[in-house]
Design an enzyme around this catalytic site. Sequence first.
Site, PDB file in Angstrom:
ATOM      1  N   ASP A 206       2.792   6.485  19.782  1.00  9.84           N
ATOM      2  CA  ASP A 206       4.062   7.109  19.380  1.00  9.84           C
ATOM      3  C   ASP A 206       5.174   6.070  19.273  1.00  9.84           C
ATOM      4  O   ASP A 206       6.011   6.123  18.359  1.00  9.84           O
ATOM      5  CB  ASP A 206       4.462   8.195  20.385  1.00  9.84           C
ATOM      6  CG  ASP A 206       3.564   9.421  20.311  1.00  9.84           C
ATOM      7  OD1 ASP A 206       2.847   9.571  19.297  1.00  9.84           O
ATOM      8  OD2 ASP A 206       3.559  10.215  21.273  1.00  9.84           O
ATOM      9  N   GLU A 261      -2.330 -28.183   7.647  1.00  6.78           N
ATOM     10  CA  GLU A 261      -1.346 -27.398   6.895  1.00  6.78           C
ATOM     11  C   GLU A 261      -0.695 -28.259   5.806  1.00  6.78           C
ATOM     12  O   GLU A 261      -0.570 -27.843   4.646  1.00  6.78           O
ATOM     13  CB  GLU A 261      -0.257 -26.872   7.835  1.00  6.78           C
ATOM     14  CG  GLU A 261      -0.675 -25.746   8.750  1.00  6.78           C
ATOM     15  CD  GLU A 261       0.491 -25.249   9.594  1.00  6.78           C
ATOM     16  OE1 GLU A 261       0.426 -24.112  10.077  1.00  6.78           O
ATOM     17  OE2 GLU A 261       1.480 -25.992   9.770  1.00  6.78           O
ATOM     18  N   GLU A 276       5.528 -23.622   3.513  1.00 10.16           N
ATOM     19  CA  GLU A 276       5.207 -22.789   4.676  1.00 10.16           C
ATOM     20  C   GLU A 276       4.023 -21.867   4.381  1.00 10.16           C
ATOM     21  O   GLU A 276       3.315 -21.424   5.297  1.00 10.16           O
ATOM     22  CB  GLU A 276       6.422 -21.940   5.070  1.00 10.16           C
ATOM     23  CG  GLU A 276       7.632 -22.736   5.523  1.00 10.16           C
ATOM     24  CD  GLU A 276       7.423 -23.403   6.861  1.00 10.16           C
ATOM     25  OE1 GLU A 276       6.712 -22.823   7.708  1.00 10.16           O
ATOM     26  OE2 GLU A 276       7.959 -24.512   7.064  1.00 10.16           O
ATOM     27  N   GLU A 287       4.699 -18.021  10.375  1.00  9.91           N
ATOM     28  CA  GLU A 287       4.932 -18.278  11.799  1.00  9.91           C
ATOM     29  C   GLU A 287       5.656 -17.129  12.476  1.00  9.91           C
ATOM     30  O   GLU A 287       5.390 -16.819  13.635  1.00  9.91           O
ATOM     31  CB  GLU A 287       5.708 -19.594  11.995  1.00  9.91           C
ATOM     32  CG  GLU A 287       4.870 -20.833  11.761  1.00  9.91           C
ATOM     33  CD  GLU A 287       5.563 -22.119  12.197  1.00  9.91           C
ATOM     34  OE1 GLU A 287       6.715 -22.041  12.683  1.00  9.91           O
ATOM     35  OE2 GLU A 287       4.958 -23.192  12.057  1.00  9.91           O
ATOM     36  N   HIS A 324      -7.444 -16.307   8.962  1.00 11.04           N
ATOM     37  CA  HIS A 324      -7.873 -15.925  10.316  1.00 11.04           C
ATOM     38  C   HIS A 324      -7.746 -14.424  10.581  1.00 11.04           C
ATOM     39  O   HIS A 324      -8.703 -13.794  11.049  1.00 11.04           O
ATOM     40  CB  HIS A 324      -7.063 -16.730  11.339  1.00 11.04           C
ATOM     41  CG  HIS A 324      -7.202 -16.278  12.748  1.00 11.04           C
ATOM     42  ND1 HIS A 324      -8.408 -16.284  13.423  1.00 11.04           N
ATOM     43  CD2 HIS A 324      -6.285 -15.784  13.629  1.00 11.04           C
ATOM     44  CE1 HIS A 324      -8.228 -15.829  14.652  1.00 11.04           C
ATOM     45  NE2 HIS A 324      -6.945 -15.511  14.801  1.00 11.04           N
TER      46      HIS A 324
END
Length: 465
Positions: A206, A261, A276, A287, A324
Amino acid sequence: MSIDLSTTLSWTTASGDAATMLGELQPNILKAHVRDHLSALFLAFGDAAEARAFLVSVTGKMKSAKAHLDEVSAFKTEGGGGTPYVGVGLTAAGYRALGVENLPQDEAFLRGMAAPDTRRQLADPPRSTFDPGYRAEIHAVVLVGDATDKAMTARRNEILGLLPDSAAVLAEETGLGRVNARGEGIEHFGYVDGRSQPLFLTEDVDAEKNNTDGINVWNPAAPLDQVLVPDPAAPDPGVHFGSYFVFRKLEQNVRRFKQAEADLADTLGLVGEDRERAGAMIIGRFEDGTPLTTQREDGAESPVSNNFTYDSDRAALKCPFQAHIRKTNPRGSGGAEDPAGERRHLMARRGVTYGDRPDDPNADVPPAARPSGGVGLLFMAFNSALGNQFEFTQAIWANNPRFPIVDGVTPGLDPVIGQGERGSSDYTVDWGGATQQTAGPVPQSVTLRGGEYFFMPSLAFLRAL
């Protein structure tokens, strides 16, 4: 049995057998307990009678799931602090060391994480590479957690004061929760962590519905039988329950991951703020937790959105198949099972980060300024069926280069926790665009340093020892 395990539980209105169950269940299973500061003590017993007496005395320092939920409720209305969390888990070898014959019968639990069959199934590294404390036979784990280091340490020292000379502390891990600028929990690569969890309490479902962006697309509700199992050695398994507990110490090479990255951003030709997106394509979220499948850039609401599926991204033109969070929770898009079947593999994750570092995980600094070891995640998760939850997620999803199952596509291993030979993968150059670019494998940046399977028994069992 009058406890309905096929649905969520309303703890505030629980009565009869359900109330008894909550009063004898360990906390942290149905709902996460605050454990920003955590000590995990891994024990070996030398004398059965003394070990039993120790566990009985530790039970006096523990609280029930009901007591924990009452504390949370009181904190919301009145403020003030709760009491420390103490959790106890036993391995199959631990049950035998105590002389308890009626063990929990999960096949993976009886086999143990250190068994050669388990290692092969999970593609784990050799046990000889584990930290020293995990190379011997572990009998028990005692978890002590709290919001402050002072309270946690005081309770930890009380527990150690009860430990007989015939028992040994094989290893101790110290967890230290980390948060971003918004106060949301992050892991060492800098990403919001633990957001998408199965919820077993009606009140929590809830709250998700009313206090976030809703549950109409992705409903996190999960039945009790996805985390609870009858405690076979307890006085009354009809009302006394426990849960199978996975512990894995996962060391993170932050420097290597941040370099990966940057390398992916270079390969795809990403510039400026769009760089990014390279990390988001590895994780599946930015992130700050913004799901990549819903937005081309970060800037999520708070709390982070979890109300999404991959229905609008079936070709992975926004979030790669191998990301992932898409590998470990495909949200109905895995291609092998119906959505209900996929949901049965999800587990209640309760991890916490470990290790100190001088840098800010979210700062814009070069990879060389990042730690290459000594930090990571104490992965912890509760399951009702280890083989169908933790082991399935690791072996059939994360380690399987052909999952999700898509015609003509080999997604590759989970770039974060996948174990095995890594190959190249395809990425979409522009978010939602058609142009794809093949990039070399993301190097393995997470290493298993030790772990084991435990059963977290009922308080009634521990008291009766």
